[in-house]
Write a protein that holds these residues in place. Structure first.
Motif, PDB file in Angstrom:
ATOM      1  N   SER A 146       0.685  -1.116  -0.011  1.00 52.92           N
ATOM      2  CA  SER A 146       0.094  -0.084  -0.076  1.00 52.92           C
ATOM      3  C   SER A 146       1.063   1.298  -0.142  1.00 52.92           C
ATOM      4  CB  SER A 146      -1.057  -0.056   1.050  1.00 52.92           C
ATOM      5  OG  SER A 146      -0.156   0.252   2.476  1.00 52.92           O
ATOM      6  N   TRP A 147       0.445   2.303   0.480  1.00 53.53           N
ATOM      7  CA  TRP A 147       1.078   3.572   0.726  1.00 53.53           C
ATOM      8  C   TRP A 147       2.214   3.293   1.545  1.00 53.53           C
ATOM      9  CZ3 TRP A 147      -4.146   3.216   1.250  1.00 53.53           C
ATOM     10  CH2 TRP A 147      -4.659   3.245   2.725  1.00 53.53           C
ATOM     11  N   TYR A 148       2.072   2.264   2.301  1.00 55.87           N
ATOM     12  CA  TYR A 148       3.417   2.174   3.194  1.00 55.87           C
ATOM     13  C   TYR A 148       4.745   1.844   2.401  1.00 55.87           C
ATOM     14  CZ  TYR A 148       0.572   3.347   7.161  1.00 55.87           C
ATOM     15  OH  TYR A 148       0.149   3.786   8.437  1.00 55.87           O
ATOM     16  N   ASN A 149       4.617   1.660   1.315  1.00 54.82           N
ATOM     17  CA  ASN A 149       5.974   1.701   0.449  1.00 54.82           C
ATOM     18  C   ASN A 149       6.964   2.469   0.883  1.00 54.82           C
ATOM     19  OD1 ASN A 149       5.340  -0.840  -1.041  1.00 54.82           O
ATOM     20  ND2 ASN A 149       4.166   0.243  -2.596  1.00 54.82           N
ATOM     21  N   ARG A 150       6.270   3.990   1.184  1.00 55.62           N
ATOM     22  CA  ARG A 150       6.995   5.032   1.615  1.00 55.62           C
ATOM     23  C   ARG A 150       7.739   4.858   2.897  1.00 55.62           C
ATOM     24  NH1 ARG A 150       6.622  10.386  -1.520  1.00 55.62           N
ATOM     25  NH2 ARG A 150       7.607   8.949  -2.952  1.00 55.62           N
ATOM     26  N   ALA A 151       7.304   4.118   3.671  1.00 61.26           N
ATOM     27  CA  ALA A 151       7.744   3.684   5.062  1.00 61.26           C
ATOM     28  C   ALA A 151       8.770   2.720   4.939  1.00 61.26           C
ATOM     29  CB  ALA A 151       6.714   3.502   6.041  1.00 61.26           C
ATOM     30  N   GLY A 152       8.959   2.067   4.056  1.00 55.61           N
ATOM     31  CA  GLY A 152       9.952   0.716   4.105  1.00 55.61           C
ATOM     32  C   GLY A 152      10.748   0.809   2.868  1.00 55.61           C
ATOM     33  N   VAL A 153      10.319   0.398   1.790  1.00 51.02           N
ATOM     34  CA  VAL A 153      11.203  -0.213   0.698  1.00 51.02           C
ATOM     35  C   VAL A 153      11.561   1.096  -0.074  1.00 51.02           C
ATOM     36  CG1 VAL A 153       9.153  -0.388  -0.846  1.00 51.02           C
ATOM     37  CG2 VAL A 153      11.535  -1.577  -1.600  1.00 51.02           C
ATOM     38  N   GLU A 154      10.831   2.127  -0.142  1.00 45.95           N
ATOM     39  CA  GLU A 154      11.357   3.382  -0.775  1.00 45.95           C
ATOM     40  C   GLU A 154      12.515   4.142  -0.108  1.00 45.95           C
ATOM     41  OE1 GLU A 154       8.310   6.327  -1.970  1.00 45.95           O
ATOM     42  OE2 GLU A 154       6.880   4.690  -2.928  1.00 45.95           O
ATOM     43  N   PRO A 155      12.354   4.413   1.392  1.00 44.88           N
ATOM     44  CA  PRO A 155      13.727   4.869   1.952  1.00 44.88           C
ATOM     45  C   PRO A 155      14.869   4.097   2.126  1.00 44.88           C
ATOM     46  CG  PRO A 155      12.008   4.462   3.578  1.00 44.88           C
ATOM     47  CD  PRO A 155      11.402   4.207   2.192  1.00 44.88           C
ATOM     48  N   VAL A 156      14.429   2.681   2.161  1.00 50.35           N
ATOM     49  CA  VAL A 156      15.705   1.791   2.120  1.00 50.35           C
ATOM     50  C   VAL A 156      16.564   1.626   0.782  1.00 50.35           C
ATOM     51  CG1 VAL A 156      16.426  -0.753   2.423  1.00 50.35           C
ATOM     52  CG2 VAL A 156      14.674   0.300   4.093  1.00 50.35           C
ATOM     53  N   MET A 157      15.661   1.578  -0.209  1.00 57.38           N
ATOM     54  CA  MET A 157      16.332   1.361  -1.633  1.00 57.38           C
ATOM     55  C   MET A 157      16.624   2.426  -2.219  1.00 57.38           C
ATOM     56  SD  MET A 157      16.645  -1.990  -1.291  1.00 57.38           S
ATOM     57  CE  MET A 157      17.071  -2.139  -2.991  1.00 57.38           C
ATOM     58  N   GLY A 158      16.330   3.659  -1.562  1.00 59.61           N
ATOM     59  CA  GLY A 158      16.673   5.012  -2.006  1.00 59.61           C
ATOM     60  C   GLY A 158      15.524   5.567  -3.170  1.00 59.61           C
ATOM     61  N   PHE A 159      14.403   5.048  -3.142  1.00 58.66           N
ATOM     62  CA  PHE A 159      13.177   5.622  -3.977  1.00 58.66           C
ATOM     63  C   PHE A 159      12.587   6.742  -3.629  1.00 58.66           C
ATOM     64  CE2 PHE A 159      13.039   0.871  -5.198  1.00 58.66           C
ATOM     65  CZ  PHE A 159      14.259   1.063  -5.836  1.00 58.66           C
ATOM     66  N   CYS A 160      12.929   7.249  -2.517  1.00 56.86           N
ATOM     67  CA  CYS A 160      12.172   8.561  -1.925  1.00 56.86           C
ATOM     68  C   CYS A 160      13.378   9.143  -1.017  1.00 56.86           C
ATOM     69  CB  CYS A 160      10.868   8.460  -1.030  1.00 56.86           C
ATOM     70  SG  CYS A 160      11.343   7.826   0.562  1.00 56.86           S
ATOM     71  N   THR A 161      13.250  10.541  -0.738  1.00 60.57           N
ATOM     72  CA  THR A 161      14.073  11.316  -0.227  1.00 60.57           C
ATOM     73  C   THR A 161      13.913  11.406   1.434  1.00 60.57           C
ATOM     74  OG1 THR A 161      12.760  13.437  -0.196  1.00 60.57           O
ATOM     75  CG2 THR A 161      14.010  13.140  -2.083  1.00 60.57           C
ATOM     76  N   PRO A 162      14.817  11.462   2.154  1.00 58.38           N
ATOM     77  CA  PRO A 162      14.839  11.440   3.551  1.00 58.38           C
ATOM     78  C   PRO A 162      13.474  12.502   3.906  1.00 58.38           C
ATOM     79  CG  PRO A 162      17.031  11.317   3.085  1.00 58.38           C
ATOM     80  CD  PRO A 162      16.243  11.752   1.906  1.00 58.38           C
ATOM     81  N   GLU A 163      13.369  13.706   3.103  1.00 62.21           N
ATOM     82  CA  GLU A 163      12.123  14.696   3.518  1.00 62.21           C
ATOM     83  C   GLU A 163      10.906  13.981   3.004  1.00 62.21           C
ATOM     84  OE1 GLU A 163      16.241  16.289   3.333  1.00 62.21           O
ATOM     85  OE2 GLU A 163      14.955  15.208   1.759  1.00 62.21           O
ATOM     86  N   GLN A 164      10.867  13.398   2.048  1.00 61.23           N
ATOM     87  CA  GLN A 164       9.596  12.658   1.896  1.00 61.23           C
ATOM     88  C   GLN A 164       9.143  11.552   2.481  1.00 61.23           C
ATOM     89  OE1 GLN A 164      10.795  11.576  -2.317  1.00 61.23           O
ATOM     90  NE2 GLN A 164       9.245  12.960  -3.273  1.00 61.23           N
ATOM     91  N   HIS A 165      10.144  10.970   3.207  1.00 60.50           N
ATOM     92  CA  HIS A 165       9.928   9.748   4.143  1.00 60.50           C
ATOM     93  C   HIS A 165       9.515  10.399   5.575  1.00 60.50           C
ATOM     94  CE1 HIS A 165      11.742   6.841   7.338  1.00 60.50           C
ATOM     95  NE2 HIS A 165      10.150   6.417   6.892  1.00 60.50           N
ATOM     96  N   LYS A 166      10.064  11.401   5.977  1.00 60.62           N
ATOM     97  CA  LYS A 166       9.632  12.176   7.239  1.00 60.62           C
ATOM     98  C   LYS A 166       8.293  12.740   7.080  1.00 60.62           C
ATOM     99  CE  LYS A 166      11.174  15.693  10.254  1.00 60.62           C
ATOM    100  NZ  LYS A 166      12.236  16.749  10.535  1.00 60.62           N
TER     101      LYS A 166
END
Length: 297
Positions: A146-166
Motif C-alpha cells: 500500500s502507501w506504506y511503500n514510502r515507510a519501508g522499501v522506498e527509503p531503504v532502497m533510495g526511491f524517496c528522499t529523507p524529507e519525503q519519508h519524514k
C-alpha cells in the motif's frame, strides 16, 4: 555484498547472521542446514512445528464460511472494509489475501496490488493513486502492499528522499483518520518473519517454476539491508500506530497460524448477521499482537 562462488551466472551473497559470516547462494539447489534448521524458529517464533495441515484446512474452511456470511451482511448494509497487508518480501502477504478472498463474491471483494507509479502518478499527491481503489458501499478491498511503500522499501532502497519519508510519517495518521471517520472498517497488518525464514522462502521461490516469478533482483539486492528494513519498520510502527488505525503485527513464520489468526481478527472486529463466535474461535496472542512493541526481530 554479492560474491563470486565459482559458478558462472550464479548469485551468492555474504551475510552476517548471529555474529557469523555466511555465504548464501540462492542458485544452489540444496538449502544450507544453517537456514533449514532455524527457519521456523527464527525471529523468536514461539512454535517449533507448523500447525497440522489437516487441522489448518478444517479451521480455514470454517472461517471462510464466516467470511462469506460477513460479506453478505456488508453487501446488504452497505458497510465497507479495507485491509492493508504489509511485511518484508516473502512474508506471506499474497497467500494470506488469497485465503481471505478465495470464496468471496468477486463482484464485491477486490485485491489491489499496484505496480510502481507511472510518470503521471509520481507527480500527483502521494496517496492519490491508492484512494481511487478505496471501497464503495458493500465492498471489501484488500491491498497487497500500500502507501506504506514510502515507510519501508522506498527509503531503504533510495526511491524517496529523507524529507519525503519524514513527511509521510507525519501526515499518514491524519490521512488514515479520515478513512476511519468516513465509516470504513480499516485494518493494517504487518506480517513479521525471521531472517532465516525469509532466506528459505527466497530459496523455495528460486527453485519452484510456479513461484520463480515472485523473486526479483531487488529481493537479492535487499538481503544485506535487513537491519535497515527493521529500523524503518520500527519507526513506521511507532509513528503510524494509532488508537483508531492500529497496526496488527502477526508472527508469520508459519503461514497457517498467521492466516487463521488474521481472519479471526477481522471477523471478531466486524458485526454481521449470523456471526458464530464459537466457530471463529480465539486469537493466539503468541501469534498476533499490536503496535510497535509487538514481536520485534
Amino acid at each position: 555484498m554479492t560474491v563470486e562462488n565459482g559458478t558462472s551466472g550464479s548469485r551468492a551473497v555474504e551475510l552476517e547472521i548471529g555474529g557469523k559470516r555466511r555465504i548464501f547462494d540462492i542458485d544452489d539447489p540444496k538449502l544450507p542446514d544453517w537456514i533449514s534448521d532455524k527457519a521456523l524458529i527464527s525471529g523468536g517464533y514461539p512454535y517449533d512445528k507448523k500447525l497440522d495441515n489437516s487441522l489448518y484446512e478444517s479451521e480455514l474452511k470454517t472461517l471462510q464460511i464466516e467470511l462469506v456470511k460477513a460479506q453478505t451482511f456488508l453487501k446488504d448494509s452497505g458497510k465497507r472494509v479495507m485491509a492493508l497487508f504489509e511485511g518484508r518480501d516473502a512474508a506471506g502477504k499474497g497467500g494470506t489475501i488469497f485465503a481471505i478472498h478465495a470464496y468471496l463474491n468477486p463482484r464485491t471483494a477486490r485485491v489491489v496490488a499496484l505496480t510502481k507509479p507511472t510518470e503521471t502518478e509520481a507527480g500527483q499527491w502521494y496517496f492519490q493513486r491508492y484512494v481511487t481503489h478505496f471501497p464503495t458501499k458493500g465492498e471489501i478491498v484488500l491491498f497487497d502492499r500500500s502507501w506504506y511503500n514510502r515507510a519501508g522499501v522506498e527509503p531503504v532502497m533510495g526511491f524517496c528522499t529523507p524529507e519525503q519519508h519524514k513527511h509521510f510519517l507525519k501526515v499518514t495518521p491524519t490521512f488514515e483518520q479520515l478513512i476511519v471517520d468516513d465509516g470504513i472498517h480499516f485494518f493494517k497488518f504487518w506480517l513479521n518473519i525471521g531472517r532465516e525464514m525469509q532466506l528459505k522462502r527466497f530459496h523455495d521461490r528460486a527453485h519452484d517454476p510456479l513461484k520463480v516469478w515472485k523473486l526479483s533482483p531487488m529481493d537479492i539486492a535487499a538481503l544485506n539491508r535487513w537491519s535497515d528494513y527493521s529500523d524503518k519498520r520500527d519507526l513506521m510502527l511507532d509513528k503510524t500506530h494509532t488508537k483508531t488505525s492500529p497496526w496488527t503485527v502477526v508472527r508469520a513464520n508459519d503461514k497457517r497460524r498467521a492466516r487463521l489468526n488474521i481472519i479471526r481478527h477481522i471477523l471478531l472486529s466486524l458485526d454481521y448477521a449470523g456471526k458464530d463466535i464459537k466457530a471463529i474461535g480465539t486469537i493466539d496472542d503468541k501469534i498476533l499482537g499490536f503496535g510497535p512493541d509487538a514481536f520485534k526481530s
